[in-house]
Design an enzyme around this catalytic site. Structure first.
Site, short mmCIF file in Angstrom:
data_model
loop_
_atom_site.label_atom_id
_atom_site.label_comp_id
_atom_site.label_asym_id
_atom_site.label_seq_id
_atom_site.Cartn_x
_atom_site.Cartn_y
_atom_site.Cartn_z
N ASP A 132 -3.10 50.43 4.44
CA ASP A 132 -3.42 51.72 4.93
C ASP A 132 -2.63 52.13 6.09
O ASP A 132 -2.08 51.13 6.81
CB ASP A 132 -4.81 51.88 4.82
CG ASP A 132 -5.43 53.21 4.73
OD1 ASP A 132 -4.67 54.38 5.06
OD2 ASP A 132 -6.68 53.46 4.53
C1 BGC Z 1 -6.26 57.10 4.58
C2 BGC Z 1 -5.70 56.67 3.17
C3 BGC Z 1 -4.34 57.64 2.91
C4 BGC Z 1 -3.60 57.51 4.14
C5 BGC Z 1 -2.19 58.07 3.90
C6 BGC Z 1 -5.41 57.03 5.74
O1 BGC Z 1 -5.86 57.31 6.96
O2 BGC Z 1 -7.21 56.15 4.90
O3 BGC Z 1 -6.61 56.98 2.17
O4 BGC Z 1 -3.97 57.46 1.68
O5 BGC Z 1 -4.15 57.85 5.45
O6 BGC Z 1 -2.24 59.58 4.33
#
Ligand code: BGC
Length: 736
Positions: free
Chosen positions: A275
């Site tokens: 993430d």
């Molecule tokens: C979130 C994810 C997401 C990623 C990319 C993160 O802050 O937890 O769910 O896929 O950002 O946008």
């Protein structure tokens, strides 16, 4: 019912390796190995880098960066792909990714809403159109489905998943993966999925986003892992590791979950991306000393691609030189990424027809599907005295801060959806009953942090106008709830009542004596005890997407008879949280009248306000005649349960017949109920249907505290009904 029965119909991802013992595709494996053999260490490390839209530029693309996410302009995507393919030494295309969570341009209801449909076809429709729109833009990976089971209504991201139940969550996860990927995600309208957030991210302590999680082995396996397993079995070729730590081990630095379980046990031969900056955050977690150390921990745990932070590319060579990471591991990560790129068809067809991308968005078939999905996702929580359906020949006053609102209807992951795409409640109702007015009553502005009295319906200055509007109309629709910004990531709430003075607005409208319905837009279970006490009718509409207003009108006027059920428990008070239907028993089960029992002294019941699986209809149903095919089940055999459902009312409608089991005597306490089957059926007045469920070892067994799946001989109780409070009961015995 065994999930294999439910996912078996769908094909699994084509090309390369493959899951569930599918043989590797020698063609793709040969190409991957040939390419890997030509790569320098720098080129390998570049493949492990995943950049945000604000990080990518021509020089990054020419270096051969592995992936880019959140870029949604097809012309730019095409441009950077040309640079990567034409200017990088080995011509390796970039994998472009996006958070297509509940639609790309045609925004569908939030996933928690879609789970309320208890209809996997709703999720299928969402992901089919979402994949078409996403792929038409040049994006080939989606950070979806979000399959985190959660018992935490305080947690804003509960809106993104399928609620509290692992079985429902698994069915929906499999449906989404199959719809988005199809049988071959190199197809022009398909994308590869990435179930997230691995693992147990839905259970942060206190419901506070990103917080730590302490998790027993049996709970991890019984509650949190099943939807991920279902997604992988359905063909998901990538996954995202989570921000949170479980038992002190951060999601992107966890060799047990990432390498042992996901890759080795489940055979996922694609890649895991971190993430956002989660590799770097291993330092904050206190498990890495610095960026290089964070790269070491994450790579060795099994995180193949690093999102946003750059520790792999910055420190990879040094880690190799110091023998802290092996070239074998780097090669494994690169192979996984290349394998997915080959399967995605990127080497054959790297470019997007960017000029055609717009023509594939928000098409009438997708918009119609979104309207249908929104209608099927709504849950009728209360309907005293036949308040609903409303009479379209009578005048309507739409009142409330969300009554003429496009922005919030799109929910917390609106993709590339635009406010102007959305139909408001006022417009939807007016289209079916021209004699309709709108009065906001108060404003709900989504300030973070809240800024009362200017925000969150903090002022009652508009209440007199609202009361006058109610008095002038024959029936009232109160459109209340949260803003879309109040749910989703980083939007935990400690108080889950209706924000601001919305309850006072309800009380003022009630005092007018006009018939009224509260229509709720929200991304989490709210505490509705006071709303329930005041309102004759309540419709949970969630955030319904682009067609929210039309779908609300369909339901309010009865063109669509609501048939959704809650995929998550609604507490009476936030102090009951966590409260969920599939809890273990206690030695002193709840008896609110007796002190020495598991209870709250200040709540007269242990029950939630609305239980899991609950939802009403404009008609009535009788569920009867639960019958088992046998009184015994050999541990490798099966038992069939049949149950009759009859529409006892005067209108056609949908009932969700639900089958639960309970293992009353086991080596570790088993949940008082576990959903193991459901079927949404449509019945004409007077019509009866027989619904059949098959139970086998996958249903009656459970994971023990060593993570082992066991099927223990002994009694199994079976319950059937219209919610988790189902009362029809039969039992059978599992024999060795
Ligand atoms: C979130 C994810 C997401 C990623 C990319 C993160 O802050 O937890 O769910 O896929 O950002 O946008």
């Amino acid at each position: 019912m065994a999930l294999s029965a439910l996912v078996a119909g769908g094909a699994v991802a084509a090309g390369g390796g493959g899951h569930k013992g599918k043989p590797a595709n020698p063609g793709i494996e040969g190409k991957v190995n040939a390419l890997l053999g030509k790569m320098t260490t720098d080129e390998k490390l570049e493949q492990l880098q995943l950049e945000a839209d604000w990080q990518i530029n021509d020089s990054e693309a020419a270096k051969g960066v592995g992936g880019v996410f959140s870029l949604t302009d097809p012309q730019k995507i095409n441009h950077f792909q040309h640079v990567a393919v034409e200017q990088s030494r080995l011509h390796i295309p970039i994998l472009f990714a996006f958070d297509t969570i509940h639609g790309f341009r045609t925004i569908f209801p939030i996933p928690l809403g879609e789970a309320s449909s208890f209809d996997p076809d709703v999720a299928t429709a969402d992901d089919t159109y979402a994949a078409r729109e996403t792929a038409a833009t040049g994006l080939k990976q989606i950070y979806s489905p979000m399959v985190d089971i959660s018992h935490e209504p305080r947690w804003g991201r509960i809106s993104e998943g399928a609620g509290e139940d692992p079985y429902l969550g698994s069915v929906i996860a499999a449906a989404r993966v199959q719809a988005a990927q199809g049988s071959d995600y190199s197809a022009m309208d398909k994308v590869v999925t990435s179930p997230k957030h691995f693992a147990a991210y839905g259970q942060p302590e206190g419901g506070r986003e990103y917080n730590t999680t302490d998790m027993s082995v049996q709970r991890l396996w019984n509650l949190y892992l099943p939807p991920f397993k279902a997604a992988v079995d359905a063909g998901a070729d990538t996954a995202m590791c989570s921000f949170n730590a479980i038992n002190g081990v951060a999601g992107c630095g966890n060799p047990e979950t990432e390498t042992e379980i996901l890759k080795k046990q489940w055979g996922m031969d694609g890649f895991i991306e971190s993430d956002y900056t989660a590799v770097n955050e291993l330092i904050n977690h206190g498990v890495a000393a610095d960026g290089a150390d964070a790269a070491r921990v994450a790579l060795n745990a099994g995180t193949d691609m690093e999102m946003v932070s750059t520790n792999y590319v910055d420190s990879g060579k040094q880690l190799l030189a110091d023998h802290l990471v092996s070239m074998k591991r780097i090669d494994d990560a690169v192979r996984r990424i290349l394998r997915v790129k080959f399967r995605a068809g990127l080497f054959d067809q790297p470019y997007v027809d960017w000029q055609a991308a717009d023509s594939k968005q928000l098409l009438p078939d997708a918009v119609a599907a979104a309207r249908k999905a929104a209608g099927r996702s709504m849950v009728l929580l209360k309907n005293n005295g036949g308040t609903l359906p409303l009479d379209p020949t009578k005048s309507v006053a739409v009142i409330g801060p969300l009554g003429d609102n496009q922005h919030d209807m799109l929910g917390p992951w609106w993709g590339t959806g635009r406010d102007q795409d959305a139909v408001t409640v006022f417009d939807g109702i007016k289209a079916q009953d021209p004699n309709t007015t709108f009065t906001p009553g108060c404003e709900i502005l989504d300030k973070d942090p809240p800024d009362p009295p200017n925000d969150e319906c903090g002022s009652d200055a508009g209440f007199p106008a609202a009361v006058a509007a109610a008095q002038a109309a024959q029936q009232v629709v109160l459109a209340l709830g949260e803003t879309r910004g109040e749910s989703g990531e980083a939007e935990s709430r400690s108080d889950i009542d209706l924000p601001g003075k919305q309850q006072e607005l309800i009380d003022m409208i009630k005092a007018t004596g006009k018939p009224f319905v509260v229509v709720l837009f929200n991304g989490r279970p709210l505490t509705l005890t006071k709303v329930d006490a005041a309102a004759p009718a309540i419709l949970e509409a969630w955030f319904g997407g682009v067609q929210a207003g039309n779908a609300v009108a369909d339901v309010l006027f009865g063109a669509v008879n609501p048939g959704g059920k809650l995929p998550v428990t609604f507490p009476r008070s936030v102090g009951q949280v966590p409260i969920y239907y599939n809890h273990e028993p206690t030695g002193r089960p709840c008896d609110p009248t007796f002190k020495w029992n598991s209870r709250y002294r200040d709540i007269p019941t242990c029950a939630p306000l609305y239980p899991f699986g609950f939802g009403l209809s404009y008609t009535t149903f009788a569920i009867s005649n639960l019958t088992l095919s046998s009184q015994t089940m050999p541990s490798h055999g099966s038992v069939t349960a049949t149950v009759d459902v009859k529409n006892t009312g005067t209108r056609s409608g949908d009932e969700v017949v639900q089958l639960y089991i309970h293992d009353p005597v086991a080596t570790i306490s088993q949940p008082v109920r576990r959903l193991r089957g459901f079927q949404r059926v449509t019945l004409a007045p007077g019509e009866t249907k027989t619904v059949t469920f098959t139970l086998d070892r996958s249903d009656v067994g459970f994971y023990d505290n060593s993570g082992k799946f066991v099927v223990e001989p002994g009694a199994i109780d079976v319950y059937a009904g219209d919610s988790s409070e189902a009362t029809l009961k039969q039992s059978f015995t599992v024999t060795p």
